[in-house]
Design a protein around this motif. Structure first.
Motif, short mmCIF file in Angstrom:
data_model
loop_
_atom_site.label_atom_id
_atom_site.label_comp_id
_atom_site.label_asym_id
_atom_site.label_seq_id
_atom_site.Cartn_x
_atom_site.Cartn_y
_atom_site.Cartn_z
N THR A 83 -35.50 3.70 26.99
CA THR A 83 -34.89 3.87 25.69
C THR A 83 -34.98 2.55 24.94
O THR A 83 -35.21 1.50 25.54
N GLY A 84 -34.80 2.58 23.62
CA GLY A 84 -34.88 1.36 22.82
C GLY A 84 -36.31 1.00 22.46
O GLY A 84 -37.27 1.51 23.05
N GLN A 85 -36.44 0.10 21.49
CA GLN A 85 -37.75 -0.32 21.01
C GLN A 85 -37.93 -1.82 21.17
O GLN A 85 -36.96 -2.58 21.18
N GLY A 86 -39.20 -2.23 21.27
CA GLY A 86 -39.53 -3.65 21.28
C GLY A 86 -38.79 -4.42 22.36
O GLY A 86 -38.75 -4.02 23.53
N ILE A 87 -38.14 -5.50 21.94
CA ILE A 87 -37.45 -6.36 22.91
C ILE A 87 -36.21 -5.68 23.50
O ILE A 87 -35.66 -6.15 24.50
N ARG A 88 -35.77 -4.57 22.90
CA ARG A 88 -34.58 -3.86 23.38
C ARG A 88 -34.94 -2.70 24.30
O ARG A 88 -34.07 -1.93 24.70
N ARG A 89 -36.20 -2.58 24.67
CA ARG A 89 -36.61 -1.46 25.53
C ARG A 89 -36.07 -1.68 26.94
O ARG A 89 -36.33 -2.70 27.57
N THR A 90 -35.31 -0.70 27.43
CA THR A 90 -34.74 -0.77 28.77
C THR A 90 -34.85 0.60 29.43
O THR A 90 -35.21 1.58 28.79
N HIS A 91 -34.51 0.65 30.71
CA HIS A 91 -34.39 1.94 31.37
C HIS A 91 -33.22 2.72 30.77
O HIS A 91 -32.22 2.15 30.34
N GLN A 92 -33.39 4.03 30.72
CA GLN A 92 -32.26 4.87 30.35
C GLN A 92 -31.21 4.80 31.46
O GLN A 92 -31.52 4.50 32.61
N TYR A 93 -29.97 5.11 31.09
CA TYR A 93 -28.92 5.10 32.10
C TYR A 93 -27.80 6.06 31.71
O TYR A 93 -27.65 6.43 30.54
N THR A 94 -27.06 6.49 32.70
CA THR A 94 -25.88 7.32 32.49
C THR A 94 -24.66 6.53 32.94
O THR A 94 -24.79 5.51 33.64
N THR A 95 -23.49 6.99 32.57
CA THR A 95 -22.27 6.30 32.98
C THR A 95 -21.15 7.28 33.26
O THR A 95 -21.09 8.37 32.66
N ILE A 96 -20.27 6.91 34.17
CA ILE A 96 -19.09 7.72 34.48
C ILE A 96 -17.96 7.38 33.52
O ILE A 96 -16.90 8.00 33.56
N LEU A 97 -18.16 6.39 32.65
CA LEU A 97 -17.13 5.94 31.73
C LEU A 97 -17.08 6.80 30.47
O LEU A 97 -18.08 7.39 30.07
N SER A 98 -15.92 6.85 29.85
CA SER A 98 -15.80 7.45 28.52
C SER A 98 -16.34 6.45 27.50
O SER A 98 -16.60 5.29 27.84
N ARG A 99 -16.47 6.88 26.25
CA ARG A 99 -16.98 5.95 25.24
C ARG A 99 -16.05 4.75 25.07
O ARG A 99 -16.51 3.61 24.95
N ILE A 100 -14.75 4.99 25.05
CA ILE A 100 -13.81 3.88 24.90
C ILE A 100 -13.94 2.91 26.06
O ILE A 100 -13.96 1.68 25.88
N GLU A 101 -14.07 3.43 27.28
CA GLU A 101 -14.20 2.57 28.46
C GLU A 101 -15.51 1.80 28.42
O GLU A 101 -15.57 0.63 28.82
N TRP A 102 -16.58 2.47 27.97
CA TRP A 102 -17.88 1.80 27.85
C TRP A 102 -17.79 0.64 26.84
O TRP A 102 -18.28 -0.47 27.11
#
Length: 229
Positions: free
Chosen positions: A47-66
């Motif tokens: 995910t992401g473009q250019g210098i921000r390209r990273t692996h996609q990831y999932t999280t067990i956190l809510s948006r507020i916790e993230w």
């Protein structure tokens, strides 16, 4: 002069090659392994473009916790000029409508503070003094899924007096609250009473999730909750 410059550039490139392994998400020294309890990286998906390209990831956190996890990360490096510039470089996309202008601004910021990206990704940088900076993916891009699940009200409603304990406080203090209140609501009460800005709550070594109800954890009056402020 040109020969010295070339030698210096070659030396820097050789030094960089020693740290390529840090970009391997399977390697235990990859910075994301520190956060494996909260985030799961997906092999061969990006995910992401250019210098921000990273692996996609999932999280067990809510948006507020993230978001809180991001704030905790930056707070831990608030006194570092290099980390402040990395954060500024990452924030350019929020200030520009053009991806090209965003990239140019980010690169200019990193160049000004003499930070060089390894393999053209902001995940791994090296300073002029050969200091390494690893940026975890949850700081760079959003997850592809968050935890939006809330546990059920499968308990009898009751009033509670929970005991809050923290190494930053001189003594425990009690908070009156209902067991139908969420962990996040309890956090707001704790922050109001302690005059702190952020906190994480633990019960018997397990972190409490913001959107869950206190009754889901079988919390009763007198239960001691550990607060990390």
């Amino acid at each position: 002069m040109g020969v010295c410059s070339n030698k210096s550039k070659k030396s820097m490139n050789q030094y960089e090659e020693q740290y390529i392994y840090l970009l391997d998400i399977q390697h235990p020294a990859n910075v994301n392994h520190k956060y494996a309890n909260h985030f799961t990286l997906i092999q061969n998906q990006y995910t992401g473009q250019g210098i921000r390209r990273t692996h996609q990831y999932t999280t067990i956190l809510s948006r507020i916790e993230w978001e809180n996890k991001q704030n905790e990360f930056w707070d831990s490096y608030k006194d570092s000029m290099h980390w402040s510039n990395i954060r500024k470089a990452l924030s350019q996309d929020e200030e520009s409508t053009s991806h090209l202008l965003d990239l140019e601004s980010s690169l200019a910021i990193l160049a000004l503070c003499k930070l060089k990206m390894i393999r053209n990704t902001i995940q791994l940088l090296i300073s002029e003094k050969q200091e390494l900076f690893q940026v975890p993916v949850f700081i760079i891009n959003e997850p592809i899924s968050l935890n939006n699940q809330q546990l059920l009200l499968d308990f009898q409603t009751s009033q509670l007096k929970v005991r809050i304990r923290s190494s930053k406080l001189p003594q425990d203090f009690l908070i009156n609250i209902e067991n139908t209140s969420t962990v996040l609501e309890l956090k707001f009460k704790i922050l109001e009473a302690s005059k702190e800005k952020t906190c994480r709550l633990y019960l018997n070594g397990k972190e409490l999730i913001d959107q869950n109800y206190l009754g889901n954890y079988k919390i009763t009056s007198g239960t001691i909750i550990q607060a990390f402020l």
